[in-house]
Motif scaffolding. Structure first.
Motif, short mmCIF file in Angstrom:
data_model
loop_
_atom_site.label_atom_id
_atom_site.label_comp_id
_atom_site.label_asym_id
_atom_site.label_seq_id
_atom_site.Cartn_x
_atom_site.Cartn_y
_atom_site.Cartn_z
N THR A 1 9.79 1.43 -1.79
CA THR A 1 10.42 1.39 -3.11
C THR A 1 10.78 2.80 -3.56
O THR A 1 11.86 3.03 -4.13
N GLY A 2 9.91 3.75 -3.30
CA GLY A 2 10.20 5.13 -3.67
C GLY A 2 11.27 5.76 -2.80
O GLY A 2 12.06 6.58 -3.27
N ASN A 3 11.33 5.36 -1.52
CA ASN A 3 12.29 5.95 -0.60
C ASN A 3 13.70 5.39 -0.78
O ASN A 3 14.69 6.12 -0.75
N SER A 4 13.80 4.06 -0.94
CA SER A 4 15.11 3.42 -1.07
C SER A 4 14.96 2.14 -1.89
O SER A 4 14.78 1.05 -1.34
N LYS B 1 -1.31 1.53 3.98
CA LYS B 1 -0.93 1.08 5.33
C LYS B 1 -0.78 -0.43 5.42
O LYS B 1 -0.37 -0.95 6.45
N THR B 2 -1.12 -1.14 4.34
CA THR B 2 -0.92 -2.59 4.31
C THR B 2 0.55 -2.89 4.02
O THR B 2 1.34 -2.00 3.69
N ASP B 3 0.93 -4.16 4.14
CA ASP B 3 2.31 -4.55 3.84
C ASP B 3 2.68 -4.22 2.40
O ASP B 3 3.81 -3.77 2.12
N PHE B 4 1.73 -4.43 1.50
CA PHE B 4 1.98 -4.12 0.10
C PHE B 4 2.19 -2.62 -0.08
O PHE B 4 3.11 -2.19 -0.81
N GLY B 5 1.36 -1.81 0.57
CA GLY B 5 1.48 -0.37 0.47
C GLY B 5 2.78 0.13 1.07
O GLY B 5 3.42 1.05 0.54
N ILE B 6 3.19 -0.46 2.18
CA ILE B 6 4.46 -0.08 2.81
C ILE B 6 5.62 -0.41 1.88
O ILE B 6 6.59 0.35 1.77
N LYS C 1 5.12 11.61 -5.45
CA LYS C 1 5.52 11.69 -4.04
C LYS C 1 6.02 10.35 -3.52
O LYS C 1 7.01 10.29 -2.79
N ILE C 2 5.33 9.27 -3.89
CA ILE C 2 5.72 7.96 -3.37
C ILE C 2 6.83 7.33 -4.20
O ILE C 2 7.81 6.82 -3.66
N PHE C 3 6.70 7.37 -5.55
CA PHE C 3 7.67 6.70 -6.42
C PHE C 3 8.70 7.63 -7.04
O PHE C 3 9.62 7.17 -7.71
N ASN C 4 8.53 8.94 -6.84
CA ASN C 4 9.45 9.93 -7.43
C ASN C 4 9.54 9.80 -8.94
O ASN C 4 10.62 9.93 -9.54
N ILE C 5 8.41 9.51 -9.58
CA ILE C 5 8.36 9.37 -11.03
C ILE C 5 7.48 10.48 -11.61
O ILE C 5 6.29 10.55 -11.31
#
Length: 288
Positions: free
Chosen positions: A161-164, A151-156, A26-30
């Motif tokens: 990365t997965g979105n664009s 929700k942290t900067d790293f998580g965002i 879902k997040i990385f599309n992998i």
């Protein structure tokens, strides 16, 4: 009633797989097939350490490191060697089969007479209720940590990365590192499911991970369907629905067995159920 309680407990044990698949797909599309191997790896490491009477507080970190390493290797093969992520996952999963068999030394490792997470901690007197309370606390803690991380900067940055990927790379973010970290995290969570289910069922088996990715995939698809219908955007609510999807998935399988469907057809029923869940949103749009 105990039949469905067992399904509920198994659903909670599979929460780590659901969260791991959510992160990778879902997040990385992998599409990460390493799941089948890292789940078994978590169970094998747990079984070996328990039978060797290693302190309980050392087992979980070891399982997390083992699963994370497996996921990181998949990420490195994909990002550094430019191998298709699906193929990279298959390669690592195949290698893990031999590694798991070598580490375990046999195809099946019973945990008879060994202490487990569910016997070492006593919250209530009833065994099943005690297991339920421990799993709920365990799963809530993991989900809260993942929700906080995303929700942290790293998580965002991970989500971006997965979105664009190209946009995030233009902003100076090392997307390869993000993918490797994300796959490591996803497989660490998957290994935690192996850690829980091995102690719950009382044995580790070399074939326990075969097709397990469909459990996580089904859970995520159920969650995505619910998220789409309810228009939820909050991270923690999305993760909560992923957990609910894991439980619903197991309850549906329990219902299937309860109504008399042959256990040999369970994999077929699982595949059909996932197909229906995947198709439902599209069929709904077609009807509209």
């Amino acid at each position: 009633m105990s039949f469905y309680l067992t399904a509920l407990l198994q659903g909670l044990c599979f929460a780590g797989i659901a969260l791991g698949i959510y992160i990778s797909m879902k997040i990385f599309n992998i599409p990460d097939i390493t799941t089948d191997g890292s789940y078994t790896l978590g169970g094998v490491v747990t079984g070996i350490l328990l039978t060797n009477h290693v302190a309980g507080y050392l087992i979980l970190p070891t399982v997390i490191l083992a699963g994370g390493l497996a996921g990181a290797i998949t990420g490195i093969i994909h990002t550094k060697l430019k191998i298709n992520p699906l193929l990279a996952g298959i390669l690592v999963m195949t290698a893990l089969y031999s590694i798991n068999l070598t580490v375990m030394g046999r195809s099946n490792l019973p945990l008879i007479g060994t202490a487990s997470l569910f016997t070492s901690i006593s919250v209530v007197t009833d065994v099943n209720q005690n297991t339920l309370v421990i799993l709920l606390l365990f799963v809530v803690a993991i989900t809260a940590l993942i929700a906080y991380l995303l929700k942290t900067d790293f998580g965002i940055a991970m989500r971006a990365t997965g979105n664009s990927e190209s946009m995030v790379r233009a902003l100076g973010v090392n997307t390869d590192r993000m993918k490797i970290t994300g796959l490591a995290l996803a497989n660490a969570l998957t290994a935690v499911s192996g850690y829980l289910i091995t102690q719950f069922q009382g044995f580790a088996d070399i074939n326990m991970g075969i097709g397990i990715v469909i459990v996580g995939l089904g859970s995520v698809i159920i969650a995505e369907t619910l998220i789409g219908w309810s228009q939820i955007t909050a991270v923690w609510l999305s993760l909560a629905l992923v957990l609910a999807g894991a439980v619903v998935f197991q309850l549906v399988l329990a219902l299937t067995l309860d109504i008399g469907v042959d256990a040999n057809l369970l994999k077929l029923v699982t595949a059909i159920f996932v197909l229906i869940i995947v198709s439902l949103p599209r069929l709904t749009k077609t009807t509209d």
